[in-house]
Design a protein around this motif. Structure first.
Motif, short mmCIF file in Angstrom:
data_model
loop_
_atom_site.label_atom_id
_atom_site.label_comp_id
_atom_site.label_asym_id
_atom_site.label_seq_id
_atom_site.Cartn_x
_atom_site.Cartn_y
_atom_site.Cartn_z
N ARG A 112 0.83 -1.21 0.00
CA ARG A 112 0.00 0.00 0.00
C ARG A 112 0.86 1.25 0.00
NH1 ARG A 112 -5.68 -1.04 -0.49
NH2 ARG A 112 -5.79 -3.29 -0.19
N ASP A 113 1.96 1.23 0.73
CA ASP A 113 2.88 2.36 0.74
C ASP A 113 3.46 2.58 -0.66
OD1 ASP A 113 4.56 4.37 2.18
OD2 ASP A 113 6.17 3.06 1.47
N ASN A 116 0.97 4.20 -3.13
CA ASN A 116 0.91 5.66 -3.00
C ASN A 116 2.09 6.32 -3.71
OD1 ASN A 116 -1.46 5.55 -1.55
ND2 ASN A 116 -0.42 5.49 0.42
N ARG A 117 3.29 5.76 -3.53
CA ARG A 117 4.49 6.32 -4.16
C ARG A 117 4.39 6.23 -5.69
NH1 ARG A 117 9.13 8.24 -3.06
NH2 ARG A 117 11.03 7.74 -4.19
N ARG A 119 1.66 5.98 -7.54
CA ARG A 119 0.63 6.88 -8.06
C ARG A 119 1.14 8.32 -8.09
NH1 ARG A 119 -4.89 4.15 -5.75
NH2 ARG A 119 -5.09 2.67 -7.46
N TYR A 120 1.96 8.68 -7.12
CA TYR A 120 2.57 10.00 -7.12
C TYR A 120 3.49 10.14 -8.33
CZ TYR A 120 5.68 13.81 -5.63
OH TYR A 120 6.41 14.97 -5.57
#
Length: 157
Positions: A112-113, A116-117, A119-120
């Motif tokens: 999950r972490d 997020n990275r 998608r950024y």
């Protein structure tokens, strides 16, 4: 026996070998060329630049080129030195070429972490979809992913 020697012996059993070893010091990794020097889709280059990445570390550059040539790569580097970018940048290129990737992380939290990275990093590359597929994904969402798979799936064992 050192870890590298043991790894080398294990790979020989499978008919593989270690092609390159580079030992990094405790300092920041050596800088490589500009992201504009990579043979990547301009959307990826612009996306990297939009999040402040103007240059890759040399090991990221080498890993990107090797992965795009379909060579096997093992990336070992310190915390916060850009390992994700080292494999993710070339996978973005393959995604834009119509290929799919499955990224397997050891834990749900790390997966999950990383989502997020990633998608950024792809905020300016909307043509690439990234989804998590694990035990926390509800049945309806799973079916949607199965029916229309994204370019990248992140999961765990």
């Amino acid at each position: 026996m050192e870890l590298l020697e043991r790894l080398s012996e294990s790979l020989k059993i499978m008919g593989a070998n270690i092609a390159h070893v580079y030992t990094e010091t405790a300092l920041d990794p050596e800088m490589g060329p500009s992201v504009t020097d990579l043979n990547l889709d301009p959307r990826i280059v612009n996306g990297l630049r939009s999040v402040g990445i103007e240059r890759l570390y040399k090991y990221q550059w080498d890993a990107t080129n090797s992965i795009l040539k379909r060579e096997n790569v093992a990336i070992i580097s310190g915390t916060g030195t850009g390992k994700t970018e080292a494999f993710f940048v070339p996978l973005l290129q393959t995604a834009l070429n119509g290929e799919r990737s499955v990224l397997i992380y050891p834990t749900k939290a790390l997966a999950r972490d990383q989502l997020n990275r990633m998608r950024y990093l792809t905020s300016n590359v909307p043509d690439v979809r990234i989804e998590v597929l694990d035990g926390d994904v509800d049945y309806r969402r799973r079916e949607e992913i199965y029916e229309d798979p994204p370019e990248m799936i992140i999961t765990n064992p």
